[in-house]
Design an enzyme around this catalytic site. Structure first.
Site, PDB file in Angstrom:
ATOM      1  N   LEU A 280       0.849  -1.191   0.000  1.00 46.74           N
ATOM      2  CA  LEU A 280       0.000   0.000   0.000  1.00 46.74           C
ATOM      3  C   LEU A 280       0.880   1.236   0.000  1.00 46.74           C
ATOM      4  CD1 LEU A 280      -2.657  -1.093   2.636  1.00 46.74           C
ATOM      5  CD2 LEU A 280      -2.710  -1.385   0.148  1.00 46.74           C
TER       6      LEU A 280
ATOM      7  N   GLY B  91       2.794  -8.304   6.575  1.00 48.97           N
ATOM      8  CA  GLY B  91       3.243  -7.439   7.657  1.00 48.97           C
ATOM      9  C   GLY B  91       2.916  -5.997   7.317  1.00 48.97           C
ATOM     10  N   GLY B  92       2.650  -5.190   8.325  1.00 47.84           N
ATOM     11  CA  GLY B  92       2.381  -3.776   8.095  1.00 47.84           C
ATOM     12  C   GLY B  92       1.309  -3.568   7.046  1.00 47.84           C
ATOM     13  N   ASP B  93       1.704  -2.936   5.947  1.00 46.24           N
ATOM     14  CA  ASP B  93       0.760  -2.656   4.865  1.00 46.24           C
ATOM     15  C   ASP B  93       1.075  -3.482   3.621  1.00 46.24           C
ATOM     16  OD1 ASP B  93       3.070  -1.392   4.079  1.00 46.24           O
ATOM     17  OD2 ASP B  93       2.137   0.539   3.645  1.00 46.24           O
ATOM     18  N   GLU B  94       1.602  -4.682   3.845  1.00 46.00           N
ATOM     19  CA  GLU B  94       1.935  -5.578   2.741  1.00 46.00           C
ATOM     20  C   GLU B  94       1.097  -6.856   2.832  1.00 46.00           C
ATOM     21  OE1 GLU B  94       6.081  -6.141   3.430  1.00 46.00           O
ATOM     22  OE2 GLU B  94       6.644  -4.403   2.233  1.00 46.00           O
TER      23      GLU B  94
END
Length: 179
Positions: free
Chosen positions: A86, A126-129
């Protein structure tokens, strides 16, 4: 007295047999209930181990297991891996707060999962992945599916807030027998 003793002995044996059968049936029922409870607890543990708590998508641990199994099962196994990143997501957390960012991540996770096939593995890396493992497909099908999901993600991000400038980048690779 002998016939009475034999009858009493037979009745006692019958009662013991009925009681034993009843006890065994109760133990079997209790055992089946405990097994069902154990299966449920194991499923919850598996979910805790392999699911992302925010999005309820599979996590990277589960993805790696699926990739290893795909190679172990068939060295020439055909699958694609698509990575969604993202772009501009940090600004959502900075401008609107982490609760809004979490809500957007959940919406996007549902959009990505909704655009995938049942046999695909969709995970939050993870995170925005996010990563999608597309099983049994060729390059053209993988590209088309990822373009479709990319458009869905763009629409969901755009509908989140008018001033939300989140876009998505997608990287796609195909498995090879040399991998």
């Amino acid at each position: 007295h002998a016939p009475m003793t034999a009858l009493a002995s037979w009745l006692l044996t019958a009662l013991l047999l009925i009681a034993t059968t009843s006890i065994v049936a109760s133990l079997v029922t209790i055992n089946e209930l405990r097994e069902a409870e154990l299966r449920e607890v194991n499923e919850r543990l598996l979910a805790l181990t392999n699911r992302d708590p925010l999005t309820d998508l599979w996590n990277r641990r589960y993805l790696f297991e699926r990739i290893e199994r795909a190679f172990a099962k068939n060295k020439a196994g055909r699958f694609a891996l698509a990575v969604f990143d993202l772009d501009g997501f940090k600004s959502v957390n900075d401008r609107f707060g982490h609760l809004a960012g979490d809500a957007l991540l959940r919406d996007l996770a549902r959009a990505i999962a909704g655009g995938a096939r049942d046999r695909d593995v969709v995970c939050r890396f993870g995170g925005d992945e996010f990563v999608v493992m597309l099983r049994d497909c060729d390059v053209a099908e993988a590209r088309a599916r990822m373009e479709s999901i990319r458009a869905i993600v763009k629409a969901v991000a755009g509908a989140f807030r008018e001033d939300c400038a989140v876009t998505v980048s997608v990287g796609l690779t195909m498995s090879r027998s040399s991998d």
